[in-house]
Design a protein around this motif. Structure first.
Motif, mmCIF file in Angstrom:
data_model
loop_
_atom_site.group_PDB
_atom_site.id
_atom_site.type_symbol
_atom_site.label_atom_id
_atom_site.label_comp_id
_atom_site.label_asym_id
_atom_site.label_seq_id
_atom_site.Cartn_x
_atom_site.Cartn_y
_atom_site.Cartn_z
ATOM 1 N N CYS A 6 2.879 6.853 -0.561
ATOM 2 C CA CYS A 6 2.148 5.925 -2.266
ATOM 3 C C CYS A 6 0.400 6.621 -1.588
ATOM 4 O O CYS A 6 0.325 6.623 -1.050
ATOM 5 C CB CYS A 6 3.048 4.478 -1.563
ATOM 6 S SG CYS A 6 3.881 4.041 -1.263
ATOM 7 N N ALA A 7 0.384 6.375 -3.122
ATOM 8 C CA ALA A 7 -1.466 7.219 -3.407
ATOM 9 C C ALA A 7 -1.883 6.880 -4.179
ATOM 10 O O ALA A 7 -1.344 5.985 -5.428
ATOM 11 C CB ALA A 7 -1.089 8.867 -3.025
ATOM 12 N N ASN A 36 -7.768 8.479 -1.972
ATOM 13 C CA ASN A 36 -7.825 7.440 -1.325
ATOM 14 C C ASN A 36 -7.563 8.480 -0.179
ATOM 15 O O ASN A 36 -6.931 9.023 0.202
ATOM 16 C CB ASN A 36 -7.101 6.531 -0.877
ATOM 17 C CG ASN A 36 -7.376 5.145 -0.046
ATOM 18 O OD1 ASN A 36 -8.283 4.709 0.489
ATOM 19 N ND2 ASN A 36 -6.351 4.634 0.472
ATOM 20 N N ASP A 39 -4.886 8.639 2.500
ATOM 21 C CA ASP A 39 -3.290 9.215 1.445
ATOM 22 C C ASP A 39 -3.132 10.694 1.367
ATOM 23 O O ASP A 39 -2.447 11.686 1.112
ATOM 24 C CB ASP A 39 -3.459 8.430 0.052
ATOM 25 C CG ASP A 39 -3.787 7.068 0.372
ATOM 26 O OD1 ASP A 39 -3.451 6.777 1.129
ATOM 27 O OD2 ASP A 39 -3.613 6.033 -1.147
ATOM 28 N N VAL A 63 0.596 3.799 -8.520
ATOM 29 C CA VAL A 63 0.837 2.305 -9.925
ATOM 30 C C VAL A 63 -0.766 2.120 -10.537
ATOM 31 O O VAL A 63 -1.619 2.117 -9.653
ATOM 32 C CB VAL A 63 0.771 0.416 -8.801
ATOM 33 C CG1 VAL A 63 0.829 -0.492 -9.645
ATOM 34 C CG2 VAL A 63 2.009 0.473 -8.034
ATOM 35 N N GLY A 115 -0.985 4.978 3.340
ATOM 36 C CA GLY A 115 -2.849 5.356 3.819
ATOM 37 C C GLY A 115 -2.818 4.411 4.954
ATOM 38 O O GLY A 115 -2.031 3.174 4.656
ATOM 39 N N SER A 118 -6.733 1.003 1.359
ATOM 40 C CA SER A 118 -7.676 1.605 0.429
ATOM 41 C C SER A 118 -8.799 1.715 1.162
ATOM 42 O O SER A 118 -9.368 0.415 0.888
ATOM 43 C CB SER A 118 -7.328 1.262 -0.239
ATOM 44 O OG SER A 118 -7.415 0.019 -0.369
ATOM 45 N N SER A 124 -5.446 -2.975 3.891
ATOM 46 C CA SER A 124 -3.893 -2.481 4.714
ATOM 47 C C SER A 124 -2.797 -3.195 4.582
ATOM 48 O O SER A 124 -2.584 -3.822 6.330
ATOM 49 C CB SER A 124 -4.690 -2.934 6.331
ATOM 50 O OG SER A 124 -4.378 -1.817 7.203
ATOM 51 N N GLU A 125 -2.460 -4.017 3.687
ATOM 52 C CA GLU A 125 -1.623 -4.511 3.311
ATOM 53 C C GLU A 125 -0.188 -4.471 2.477
ATOM 54 O O GLU A 125 0.973 -4.141 3.134
ATOM 55 C CB GLU A 125 -1.751 -5.726 2.047
ATOM 56 C CG GLU A 125 -3.081 -6.522 2.666
ATOM 57 C CD GLU A 125 -3.748 -7.512 1.609
ATOM 58 O OE1 GLU A 125 -2.696 -8.642 2.178
ATOM 59 O OE2 GLU A 125 -4.045 -7.513 1.265
ATOM 60 N N VAL A 126 -0.296 -2.546 1.779
ATOM 61 C CA VAL A 126 0.603 -2.397 0.997
ATOM 62 C C VAL A 126 1.910 -1.796 1.853
ATOM 63 O O VAL A 126 3.121 -2.294 1.711
ATOM 64 C CB VAL A 126 0.060 -1.379 0.280
ATOM 65 C CG1 VAL A 126 1.621 -0.868 -0.932
ATOM 66 C CG2 VAL A 126 -0.568 -1.981 -1.123
HETATM 67 N N1 LIG Z 1 -2.181 1.605 -6.676
HETATM 68 C C1 LIG Z 1 -1.198 1.847 -6.256
HETATM 69 N N2 LIG Z 1 -0.508 2.699 -5.846
HETATM 70 C C2 LIG Z 1 -0.002 4.062 -5.021
HETATM 71 N N3 LIG Z 1 0.034 3.413 -3.300
HETATM 72 C C3 LIG Z 1 -0.723 2.655 -3.718
HETATM 73 C C4 LIG Z 1 -1.850 1.623 -4.435
HETATM 74 N N4 LIG Z 1 -2.182 0.727 -3.646
HETATM 75 C C5 LIG Z 1 -2.374 1.100 -2.319
HETATM 76 N N5 LIG Z 1 -1.238 1.954 -2.457
HETATM 77 C C6 LIG Z 1 -1.012 2.833 -0.593
HETATM 78 O O1 LIG Z 1 -0.903 1.766 0.253
HETATM 79 C C7 LIG Z 1 -2.138 1.992 0.931
HETATM 80 C C8 LIG Z 1 -2.782 1.138 1.390
HETATM 81 O O2 LIG Z 1 -3.711 0.818 0.416
HETATM 82 P P1 LIG Z 1 -4.456 -1.098 0.911
HETATM 83 O O3 LIG Z 1 -3.487 -2.485 1.406
HETATM 84 O O4 LIG Z 1 -4.600 -1.605 -0.386
HETATM 85 O O5 LIG Z 1 -5.376 -0.893 2.306
HETATM 86 C C9 LIG Z 1 -3.099 3.093 0.536
HETATM 87 O O6 LIG Z 1 -3.276 3.563 1.451
HETATM 88 C C10 LIG Z 1 -2.194 3.982 -0.861
HETATM 89 O O7 LIG Z 1 -0.774 4.537 0.730
#
Ligand SMILES: Nc1ncnc2c1ncn2[C@@H]1O[C@H](COP(=O)(O)O)[C@@H](O)[C@H]1O
Ligand SMILES: Cc1cc2nc3c(=O)[nH]c(=O)nc-3n(C[C@H](O)[C@H](O)[C@H](O)COP(=O)(O)OP(=O)(O)OC[C@H]3O[C@@H](n4cnc5c(N)ncnc54)[C@H](O)[C@@H]3O)c2cc1C
Lengths: 246, 319
Positions: A6-7, A36, A39, A63, A115, A118, A124-126
């Motif tokens: 997932c990037a 990111n 990622d 996404v 990752g 982001s 740090s949620e997804v």
């Molecule tokens: N729009 C997106 N599309 C795909 N992967 C995502 C997206 N947003 C976040 N991720 C993945 O989720 C991780 C953590 O993101 P976050 O939770 O936003 O800090 C990132 O390092 C990506 O691997």
């Protein structure tokens, strides 16, 4: 092994951060975007290394809108086999996770990499959300991963140390520094990336549970107090009496 | 009801747990409700958490709660949240809290925000603020769901005694079988881990080589601080990787950050600019770090640092 990475796309680290007049939207004019770093440097590279050693495929999922295709193509140039873009603005973590899980559900991936966070919203949620929606174990902040016989041996960062775990595949993991070394795409990779499949799918309907209502800039920092290098007692006094931290 | 998960390690609560309970108790008051604390696995003196403003302390034990398996912990927290009708759940913004909270939010269909640093505004819906873009901006989020999950950034408020100790209640929750096995845990003994440290002494390439770190360590020991470093220093193996702070390393928020021989690149600042007080020692008056500093000393670090250590020793002896 079938691997999903997932990037996300983030503003380049030195970008100037500004907002529209009433502080309700991020000013994108003039901002350079990158994949990111967690990622690209760690998740994607470790996924490619595992594929190179053990066979299989690496798919990138993002996404985001069509403007993200440049960032996705870079991932293909580094060595992913194909990519999927879910055609929607990434409006909240749960929205993004829901879209990724909907897509991944039918694909039976052995490993799903993300990752650790982001670098724009530091959510740090997804990762944990995708894991929950796919009913898979989730290991966060992974700085080492070996896979053998359907089992992963993982080392993860914890406060002041590391933890070594064993987990049966499939699993979801979030990548931290140390998991791999950054790769720079070469000319051949860049040429090949143009012909690799990048599929666009439409999002499923999902109401955003969270929205940003206001952005503000932090208060300007007070000017630095320059002190006499000969008088360290004065610094200690200020840290004790004025700043109250000693 | 507000539910707060108090993290423990080997049965002992960490400072972040007291901060989280204090935050939850204050949020509960704003929302006109009460606050319950949840502890998982064995925990010593859990009833004492009542002192930080909780009216109830709940304990859940079970196979798989002795270690972090996010599926098991999530089931335990979600189970308790539903039994007591919690509409707000608070976790610490720690490696454990961050690993659980996304699962919990997805399981409950709850809106979530991580790393909040102030109490919610409940006067118009439910709004919380956090730093975004590496501290270069603040975003206010509105959470629209009935159930909400937050993680609290460490060092955002001081633990406060707002009540009295209470009896610990055990609650039983159906838990899934663990799918993660912990083989080994290694911790660096003796010092406070960086993300929890209140005082940090950090050094960069200006030190010239690993053999010169003695003066940095001596200052840190004298103050009682944890040591940190810039990225090139960790990349060159002058210092261990867990000391690397910044955008790609650990993000910290100590009360005091002393930066020695670090230029203050934007990616370094991203991890440290939320420190309460920043002291910069650099021989280059144009070093960008001075713009982010509260106190600056423009001089040769090899000359200044030993004298700073002496001054701190003198101060400590007098107090
Ligand atoms: N729009 C997106 N599309 C795909 N992967 C995502 C997206 N947003 C976040 N991720 C993945 O989720 C991780 C953590 O993101 P976050 O939770 O936003 O800090 C990132 O390092 C990506 O691997
Ligand atoms: C995507 C990306 C992510 C990054 N992430 C991080 C990160 O997470 N953390 C991080 O730290 N960096 C990170 N960097 C690197 C960052 O850009 C800088 O290169 C790095 O922070 C510089 O480290 P430094 O200050 O130790 O060294 P330098 O920039 O070389 O600075 C050394 C300083 O020491 C001073 N000095 C030298 N001798 C003395 C002396 N005798 N007395 C006093 N002062 C002296 C000099 O004036 C200079 O200011 C990242 C870079 C990129 C591109």
């Amino acid at each position: 092994m079938k691997i999903l990475v997932c990037a996300s796309k983030t503003p380049e680290t030195t970008s100037k951060i500004a907002f529209n007049g009433d502080g309700t939207a991020f000013e994108t004019a003039g901002v350079q975007y990158i994949m990111n770093p967690y990622d690209e440097w760690y998740a994607l590279v470790r996924a490619i290394e595992l594929k190179e050693k053990q066979g299989g495929s690496v798919t990138i999922v993002n996404v985001g809108p069509a403007a993200n295709d440049t960032v996705i193509r870079k991932g293909l140039a580094i060595g992913a086999d194909n990519a999927v873009r879910i055609n929607s603005e990434a409006t909240s973590a749960l929205f993004v996770a829901k879209q990724i899980a909907e897509y991944a559900k039918a694909e039976n991936f052995d490993l799903v990499f993300l990752g650790k966070e982001s670098i724009d919203y530091n959510g740090s949620e997804v990762g944990a959300m995708v894991a929950e929606l796919l009913d898979m174990p989730f290991i966060s902040y992974v700085n080492n991963l070996e896979v053998e016989g359907g089992k992963g041996t993982v080392s993860r960062e914890i406060e002041g140390g590391t933890e070594i775990l064993e987990v049966d595949l499939p699993m979801v993991l979030s990548a931290a520094k140390g998991l791999a070394e950054q790769r720079i795409p070469n000319m051949r990779g860049i040429m090949m990336a143009k012909r690799k499949p990048l599929k666009v799918v439409e999002p499923v309907a999902f109401d955003d549970p969270v929205a940003v209502v206001q952005y503000t800039l932090p208060d300007a920092k007070q000017a630095v107090k320059m002190l006499d290098p000969e008088n360290m007692d004065e610094l200690v006094r200020l840290l004790h009496e004025e700043a109250k931290v000693l | 009801m507000v539910l707060v998960f108090a993290e423990s390690q080997n049965g002992n609560f960490k400072k972040g747990a007291f901060e989280a309970v204090t935050y939850a108790a204050k949020a509960a008051k704003l929302m006109g409700t009460e606050c319950a604390v949840l502890t998982l696995g064995e925990a010593k003196d859990a009833g004492q958490l009542g002192k930080y403003g909780a009216s109830k302390v709940i304990n859940v034990t079970g196979e798989g709660l002795k270690q972090l398996d996010s599926q098991v912990s999530t089931a335990a927290i979600a189970g308790v949240a539903n039994q007591i009708g919690a509409d707000l759940i608070i976790l610490s913004h720690s490696s454990t809290g961050k690993t659980i909270h996304g699962r919990l939010a997805a399981k409950l269909g709850a809106g979530s925000v991580t790393g909040v640093n102030a109490l919610p505004d409940v006067s118009n819906g439910f709004r919380v603020k956090k730093n975004v873009f590496s501290g270069k901006a603040i975003a206010e989020f509105e959470i629209k769901t009935a159930q909400k999950v937050l993680t609290l950034m460490g060092n955002s408020l001081q633990p406060e005694e707002l009540g009295a100790a209470v009896e610990v209640e055990s609650m039983s929750v159906e838990l899934p079988a663990p799918r993660v096995t912990i083989k080994e845990v290694s911790r660096i003994e003796g010092t406070v881990p960086l993300p929890e440290a209140e005082l940090v002494v950090s050094a960069g390439r200006g030190l010239k080589g690993p053999e010169n770190w003695g003066i940095v360590e001596e200052l840190a020991t004298t103050i009682g601080a944890t040591t940190a470093c810039s990225r090139p220093v960790a990349d060159a193996d002058w210092r261990p990787h867990h000391e690397h702070v910044g955008q790609t390393g650990v993000a910290i928020r100590p009360n005091l950050y002393i930066a020695i021989g670090i230029s203050g690149a934007i990616q370094h600042l991203a991890g440290v600019n939320r420190s309460k007080v920043i002291v910069v020692v650099n021989k280059d008056p144009e070093a960008p770090f001075f713009k982010a500093a509260d106190y600056g000393i423009c001089a040769d670090l090899f000359d200044v640092i030993p004298r700073l250590t002496e001054a701190v020793k003198k101060f400590k002896n007098q107090n």
